[in-house]
Enzyme design. Structure first.
Site, PDB file in Angstrom:
ATOM      1  N   SER A   1      -8.252 -17.552  -2.433  1.00  0.00           N
ATOM      2  CA  SER A   1      -8.615 -17.998  -0.946  1.00  0.00           C
ATOM      3  C   SER A   1      -9.188 -19.340  -1.131  1.00  0.00           C
ATOM      4  CB  SER A   1      -9.479 -16.973  -0.111  1.00  0.00           C
ATOM      5  OG  SER A   1      -9.848 -17.860   1.096  1.00  0.00           O
TER       6      SER A   1
ATOM      7  N   TYR B   1     -16.302 -10.874   1.503  1.00  0.00           N
ATOM      8  CA  TYR B   1     -14.786 -11.538   1.450  1.00  0.00           C
ATOM      9  C   TYR B   1     -14.783 -12.503   0.267  1.00  0.00           C
ATOM     10  CZ  TYR B   1     -10.415 -13.589   2.404  1.00  0.00           C
ATOM     11  OH  TYR B   1      -9.137 -13.934   2.280  1.00  0.00           O
TER      12      TYR B   1
HETATM   13  P1  NDP Z   1      -1.819 -10.294   6.374  1.00  0.00           P
HETATM   14  O1  NDP Z   1      -2.878  -9.298   7.000  1.00  0.00           O
HETATM   15  O2  NDP Z   1      -0.707 -10.896   7.451  1.00  0.00           O
HETATM   16  O3  NDP Z   1      -1.196  -9.450   5.321  1.00  0.00           O
HETATM   17  C1  NDP Z   1      -1.892  -8.666   4.523  1.00  0.00           C
HETATM   18  C2  NDP Z   1      -0.822  -7.793   3.510  1.00  0.00           C
HETATM   19  O4  NDP Z   1      -1.652  -6.924   2.779  1.00  0.00           O
HETATM   20  C3  NDP Z   1      -0.170  -6.938   4.697  1.00  0.00           C
HETATM   21  O5  NDP Z   1       1.150  -6.978   4.116  1.00  0.00           O
HETATM   22  C4  NDP Z   1      -0.804  -5.615   4.268  1.00  0.00           C
HETATM   23  O6  NDP Z   1       0.206  -4.633   4.584  1.00  0.00           O
HETATM   24  C5  NDP Z   1      -1.158  -5.692   2.927  1.00  0.00           C
HETATM   25  N1  NDP Z   1      -2.345  -4.556   2.673  1.00  0.00           N
HETATM   26  C6  NDP Z   1      -3.315  -4.252   3.075  1.00  0.00           C
HETATM   27  N2  NDP Z   1      -3.908  -3.248   2.531  1.00  0.00           N
HETATM   28  C7  NDP Z   1      -3.149  -2.872   1.662  1.00  0.00           C
HETATM   29  C8  NDP Z   1      -3.079  -1.683   0.608  1.00  0.00           C
HETATM   30  N3  NDP Z   1      -4.180  -1.055   0.469  1.00  0.00           N
HETATM   31  N4  NDP Z   1      -2.070  -1.741  -0.262  1.00  0.00           N
HETATM   32  C9  NDP Z   1      -1.127  -2.521  -0.015  1.00  0.00           C
HETATM   33  N5  NDP Z   1      -0.961  -3.507   0.724  1.00  0.00           N
HETATM   34  C10 NDP Z   1      -2.120  -3.642   1.666  1.00  0.00           C
HETATM   35  O7  NDP Z   1      -2.620 -11.319   5.980  1.00  0.00           O
HETATM   36  P2  NDP Z   1      -2.218 -12.752   5.057  1.00  0.00           P
HETATM   37  O8  NDP Z   1      -0.844 -12.605   4.821  1.00  0.00           O
HETATM   38  O9  NDP Z   1      -3.016 -13.637   5.496  1.00  0.00           O
HETATM   39  O10 NDP Z   1      -2.902 -12.041   3.617  1.00  0.00           O
HETATM   40  C11 NDP Z   1      -2.310 -12.220   2.541  1.00  0.00           C
HETATM   41  C12 NDP Z   1      -3.397 -12.639   1.562  1.00  0.00           C
HETATM   42  O11 NDP Z   1      -3.925 -14.002   1.624  1.00  0.00           O
HETATM   43  C13 NDP Z   1      -4.494 -12.077   1.279  1.00  0.00           C
HETATM   44  O12 NDP Z   1      -4.877 -11.570   0.023  1.00  0.00           O
HETATM   45  C14 NDP Z   1      -5.722 -12.670   2.075  1.00  0.00           C
HETATM   46  O13 NDP Z   1      -7.032 -12.571   1.503  1.00  0.00           O
HETATM   47  C15 NDP Z   1      -5.128 -14.161   1.641  1.00  0.00           C
HETATM   48  N6  NDP Z   1      -5.608 -15.368   2.353  1.00  0.00           N
HETATM   49  C16 NDP Z   1      -4.987 -15.472   3.783  1.00  0.00           C
HETATM   50  C17 NDP Z   1      -5.518 -16.630   4.178  1.00  0.00           C
HETATM   51  C18 NDP Z   1      -5.347 -16.732   5.827  1.00  0.00           C
HETATM   52  O14 NDP Z   1      -6.147 -17.611   6.312  1.00  0.00           O
HETATM   53  N7  NDP Z   1      -4.216 -15.920   6.340  1.00  0.00           N
HETATM   54  C19 NDP Z   1      -6.616 -17.628   3.709  1.00  0.00           C
HETATM   55  C20 NDP Z   1      -7.009 -17.110   2.318  1.00  0.00           C
HETATM   56  C21 NDP Z   1      -6.491 -16.273   1.628  1.00  0.00           C
HETATM   57  P3  NDP Z   1       0.158  -2.918   5.141  1.00  0.00           P
HETATM   58  O15 NDP Z   1      -1.004  -3.124   6.232  1.00  0.00           O
HETATM   59  O16 NDP Z   1       1.471  -2.742   5.586  1.00  0.00           O
HETATM   60  O17 NDP Z   1      -0.397  -2.105   3.752  1.00  0.00           O
END
Ligand code: NDP
Length: 247
Positions: free
Chosen positions: A145, A158
């Protein structure tokens, strides 16, 4: 040959592919001819996504995955080996972001972020490293991030987890001459990420903060770019953020 073609035929595992950046990455890589295994906890969403992509000519498998469980991650990787043979790329994308000020003392949420964002990445590395070293090639893409570079109020824990992802990625890169390691550092991206915020004031503030968000396909393109490079080229970090604003 264009970079487009260099994704073709590669086997890519993506965590957190049930929404947001992971889902967009699965869509793009599948369109470009990669074989993809998608994982997350919400299996029903994965099933629907894999059906859609396979109907469009993709080669996509899915398996429920909780990245906080190392045995489950090992089984996820074993499933990919069974389905596809070699594993070329792991995209450690799963993450949670329940932001809050430290004074709110949300210890459960701090631990959850450490478990998913840090331990989850380490579990993924542990699951693929022996086989990538044995086959003499591989790539680990870790989604960090902008929070791996800056700390903001409500983001102490975070950002700490994302600083850790940055450090783990760079350490892995330095330790291997054969495995490519890529850190992807997004700015504000449209997704479900802010839904994990339970602190009311922080959630309210996020609405304005995230107004400039760009689509998750922007991050998917950066991931595809890094994967598409020749084997002797390691794109070690990409920062992708909205043109507007500073995040
Ligand atoms: P989302 O919340 O849309 O996606 C997060 C994903 O992580 C979901 O598919 C969720 O699926 C999965 N997840 C959460 N916990 C678990 C677990 N224990 N095991 C397996 N899967 C898990 O957010 P983003 O797409 O934005 O996030 C993706 C990445 O990008 C993250 O690492 C986030 O920190 C990073 N990021 C995002 C930013 C943004 O502004 N959106 C900015 C900077 C970084 P499920 O609940 O089905 O398990």
């Amino acid at each position: 040959m264009s970079a487009f073609h260099d994704v073709q035929g590669k086997t890519v595992l993506i965590t957190g592919a049930s929404s947001g950046i992971g889902e967009a990455t699965a869509r793009l890589l599948s369109e470009r001819g990669a074989k993809v295994l998608i994982g997350a906890r919400r299996g029903e969403r994965l099933r629907t996504l894999s059906q859609t992509l396979n109907a469009a000519g993709g080669e996509v498998r899915y398996r429920s995955l909780d990245v906080t469980d190392p045995a489950d991650f090992a089984a996820f990787v074993a499933y990919a080996q069974e389905q596809f043979g070699a594993i070329d790329v792991l995209v450690n994308n799963a993450g949670v972001m329940p932001l809050s000020p430290l004074r709110a003392l949300k210890l459960d949420e701090w631990n959850r972020m450490i478990d998913v964002n840090v331990r989850g990445v380490l579990h993924g590395i542990a699951a693929v490293l022996p086989l990538m070293e044995a086959q003499g090639h591989g790539q680990v893409v870790n989604v960090a991030s902008l929070g791996a570079h800056y700390v903001v109020p409500t983001g102490a824990v975070y950002c700490a987890t994302k600083f850790a992802v940055w450090a783990i990625s760079d350490g892995l890169r330095q330790e291997s001459d054969k495995i490519r390691v890529t850190t992807i550092s997004p700015g504000v991206v449209e997704s479900e990420l802010a839904d994990t915020i339970t602190d009311a004031a922080t959630a309210e503030g996020m609405k304005e903060f995230r107004r400039i968000a760009i689509g998750p396909d922007a991050i998917a393109r950066a991931i595809a770019f890094a994967i598409a490079q020749p084997a002797d080229v390691d794109v070690s970090e990409v920062i992708v953020r909205p043109t507007a604003g500073s995040f």
